[in-house]
Design an enzyme around this catalytic site. Structure first.
Site, PDB file in Angstrom:
ATOM      1  N   ARG A 143       0.819  -1.237   0.000  1.00 23.90           N
ATOM      2  CA  ARG A 143       0.000   0.000   0.000  1.00 23.90           C
ATOM      3  C   ARG A 143       0.841   1.269   0.000  1.00 23.90           C
ATOM      4  NH1 ARG A 143      -3.711  -2.950   3.486  1.00 23.90           N
ATOM      5  NH2 ARG A 143      -5.377  -3.682   2.136  1.00 23.90           N
ATOM      6  N   LYS A 165       3.453  12.270 -10.321  1.00 26.77           N
ATOM      7  CA  LYS A 165       2.611  11.502 -11.243  1.00 26.77           C
ATOM      8  C   LYS A 165       3.326  10.194 -11.571  1.00 26.77           C
ATOM      9  CE  LYS A 165      -0.034  15.033 -13.671  1.00 26.77           C
ATOM     10  NZ  LYS A 165      -0.264  15.705 -14.976  1.00 26.77           N
ATOM     11  N   GLU A 207      10.361  19.903 -23.168  1.00 19.70           N
ATOM     12  CA  GLU A 207       9.705  20.155 -21.878  1.00 19.70           C
ATOM     13  C   GLU A 207      10.321  21.372 -21.175  1.00 19.70           C
ATOM     14  OE1 GLU A 207       7.039  18.596 -20.654  1.00 19.70           O
ATOM     15  OE2 GLU A 207       7.011  16.530 -21.391  1.00 19.70           O
ATOM     16  N   LYS A 249       8.102  24.039 -11.380  1.00 21.33           N
ATOM     17  CA  LYS A 249       7.194  22.906 -11.188  1.00 21.33           C
ATOM     18  C   LYS A 249       6.849  22.742  -9.706  1.00 21.33           C
ATOM     19  CE  LYS A 249       5.746  18.448 -12.560  1.00 21.33           C
ATOM     20  NZ  LYS A 249       5.870  17.316 -13.442  1.00 21.33           N
ATOM     21  N   GLU A 259      -3.950  18.513  -9.851  1.00 22.28           N
ATOM     22  CA  GLU A 259      -4.300  19.039 -11.166  1.00 22.28           C
ATOM     23  C   GLU A 259      -5.769  19.433 -11.280  1.00 22.28           C
ATOM     24  OE1 GLU A 259      -2.067  17.313 -14.513  1.00 22.28           O
ATOM     25  OE2 GLU A 259      -3.975  17.314 -15.553  1.00 22.28           O
ATOM     26  N   ARG A 263      -1.955  23.294 -12.487  1.00 24.93           N
ATOM     27  CA  ARG A 263      -1.038  22.228 -12.905  1.00 24.93           C
ATOM     28  C   ARG A 263      -1.326  21.774 -14.336  1.00 24.93           C
ATOM     29  NH1 ARG A 263       1.279  16.967  -9.576  1.00 24.93           N
ATOM     30  NH2 ARG A 263       2.562  16.212 -11.306  1.00 24.93           N
ATOM     31  N   ASN A 267       0.491  20.590 -19.095  1.00 25.26           N
ATOM     32  CA  ASN A 267       0.116  19.665 -20.161  1.00 25.26           C
ATOM     33  C   ASN A 267       0.086  20.334 -21.528  1.00 25.26           C
ATOM     34  OD1 ASN A 267      -0.268  17.614 -18.248  1.00 25.26           O
ATOM     35  ND2 ASN A 267      -2.316  18.367 -17.795  1.00 25.26           N
ATOM     36  N   HIS A 270       0.338  18.293 -24.649  1.00 25.19           N
ATOM     37  CA  HIS A 270       0.314  16.872 -24.300  1.00 25.19           C
ATOM     38  C   HIS A 270      -0.893  16.127 -24.856  1.00 25.19           C
ATOM     39  CE1 HIS A 270       3.650  17.951 -21.775  1.00 25.19           C
ATOM     40  NE2 HIS A 270       3.758  16.731 -21.281  1.00 25.19           N
ATOM     41  N   HIS A 274      -0.034  13.038 -26.766  1.00 24.18           N
ATOM     42  CA  HIS A 274      -0.405  11.699 -26.289  1.00 24.18           C
ATOM     43  C   HIS A 274      -1.176  10.933 -27.365  1.00 24.18           C
ATOM     44  CE1 HIS A 274      -0.089  12.737 -21.704  1.00 24.18           C
ATOM     45  NE2 HIS A 274       1.073  12.652 -22.300  1.00 24.18           N
ATOM     46  N   HIS A 288       8.386  10.805 -26.469  1.00 24.43           N
ATOM     47  CA  HIS A 288       7.385  11.618 -25.773  1.00 24.43           C
ATOM     48  C   HIS A 288       7.660  13.122 -25.944  1.00 24.43           C
ATOM     49  CE1 HIS A 288       4.568  13.107 -22.861  1.00 24.43           C
ATOM     50  NE2 HIS A 288       5.540  13.615 -22.133  1.00 24.43           N
TER      51      HIS A 288
HETATM   52  N1  GLY Z   1       4.028  16.339 -16.567  1.00 22.52           N
HETATM   53  C1  GLY Z   1       3.025  17.218 -16.114  1.00 22.52           C
HETATM   54  C2  GLY Z   1       2.763  17.154 -14.655  1.00 22.52           C
HETATM   55  O1  GLY Z   1       3.517  16.556 -13.918  1.00 22.52           O
HETATM   56  O2  GLY Z   1       1.791  17.686 -14.193  1.00 22.52           O
END
Ligand code: GLY
Length: 387
Positions: A143, A165, A207, A249, A259, A263, A267, A270, A274, A288
């Site tokens: 857990r 993430k 990025e 960040k 998010e 946040r 993206n 993205h 994606h 990516h």
């Molecule tokens: N890669 C975008 C984030 O971590 O929110």
């Protein structure tokens, strides 16, 4: 300082290259704060940096078959010298293909077979794939046990290792199975970037530019003037850029860990990217970061077409990526199905009630979240690009 002084972006006054960047999360459950340490001799200090913050631990290094042969033994030696004990390390296959259920099971089996317990520490040594996979496995086993991220790609150093993430890809989309699970420490040693293939370095650079595009035009201008130094291995430029991105960040994640708002700006590009990665099948045809560069160019183009930003700025973004050597349009060697691309975009985690959520921009350095982009406009853009 090597070369001329690095121009200071407007929001970076608090960041001194090489400094430890604290990240403090507001919520009060679990692991709520940790440091991001950025510098040029961090790997050799890793054992001590970990024991000072997290105590002496049983450590399991998870890495891949590109990074492992380069840095695993060095890391094991400094961990042992600092008194940590070692669970046999696990090397997964390098590449996005390892972010899948099969490899996740291999990681979990390895952990359990080797008697991992709640006091053990997982160390993710690698790029974004290893970080996401090892972080996800650490969040699941028993857990949840502690994880330290030691990012070895530019992309992982400036983005994926920070903010918690974790996840894997499925046929339904990228990162659609995963958790928010913060690491206990992030150690970013820019010297390891020397071993990164040029293509991977460039992919990570997309990025880096993203931080300027979303919130800080001055940083975008720094990328235009000094970005090539970072790519050519100038340590000061690397420490500066990695530190800048991590400090940005850290602020964004501290304010919006799950998010719900700001946040989402991270993206930028993205959702387009994606969809491209998913349709192509997560392979070497597109990395990516390359998909993010193409997606950011598309987001600015769409913003210009919808009247939010000038076409001149959209071209400026495209031209910078192209000048640095990044792709600015989808690879022409793939046979795209635009309906499938639209479906993939609609399935993206950021989609709400089937409406597309996209990050658009008013200008360079001023991005915003739009929840009601008309699908026709996006479809037309794909058709225009894929003609
Ligand atoms: N890669 C975008 C984030 O971590 O929110």
């Amino acid at each position: 300082m090597i070369g001329k002084p690095v121009p200071q972006p407007s929001q970076t006054a608090a960041f001194v290259p090489g400094k430890i960047i604290p990240i403090d999360l507001m919520a009060n459950a679990g692991h709520r704060s940790y440091d991001i340490v950025v510098g040029d001799s961090i790997l050799s200090e890793a054992g001590t940096l970990i024991s000072l913050r997290l105590g002496v631990r049983r450590c399991l290094i998870i890495t891949d078959n590109n990074v492992g042969p380069l840095y695993r033994q060095r890391l094991e030696a400094v961990l042992a010298a600092a008194g940590h004990t070692l669970i046999p390390a696990l090397e997964v296959s390098a590449g996005e293909g390892s972010k899948d259920f099969t490899t996740l099971q291999v990681v979990l089996d390895h952990m359990l077979k080797n008697g991992i317990d709640r006091q053990s520490l997982v160390i993710a040594l690698g790029g974004g794939v290893v970080g996401d996979l090892a972080g996800f496995a650490a969040s699941l086993v028993m857990r949840g046990i502690d994880v330290v991220q030691i990012p070895t790609s530019l992309l992982a150093q400036v983005d994926s290792s920070v903010g918690g993430k974790t996840g894997i890809n499925t046929v339904h989309g990228k990162n659609v199975v995963g958790t928010f699970y913060q690491p206990r420490l992030v150690l970013a040693d820019v010297t390891v970037l020397d071993s990164l293939p040029k293509r991977e370095m460039l992919a990570g650079y997309a990025e880096v530019v993203k931080y300027g595009l979303i919130k800080d035009a001055d940083f975008f201008h720094w990328c235009q003037s000094d970005g090539d130094k970072l790519l050519r291995g100038d340590r000061q430029a690397q420490i500066y850029a990695v530190g800048y991105c991590c400090s940005q960040k850290a602020k964004i994640v501290a304010a919006d860990e799950r998010e719900k708002g700001e946040r989402a700006l991270l993206n930028l590009g993205h959702t387009f990217g994606h969809a491209l990665e998913a349709i192509i099948g997560y392979n070497q045809l597109i990395l990516h970061g390359e998909a993010v560069a193409i997606g950011a160019v598309m987001a600015f183009k769409l913003s210009a077409q919808l009247g939010f930003c000038s076409h001149a700025e959209a071209y400026e973004v495209r031209d910078h990526f192209a000048t640095m050597g990044l792709p600015v349009a989808p690879p022409s060697t793939f046979d795209y199905d635009v309906d499938k691309l639209m479906d993939l975009m609609a399935q993206d985690k950021k989609a709400q009630n089937k409406k597309l959520t996209l990050i658009l921009a008013r200008r360079i350095g001023d991005a915003f979240v739009s929840h009601d982009v008309k699908t026709d406009a996006v479809r037309d853009l794909w058709l225009e690009l894929l003609r």
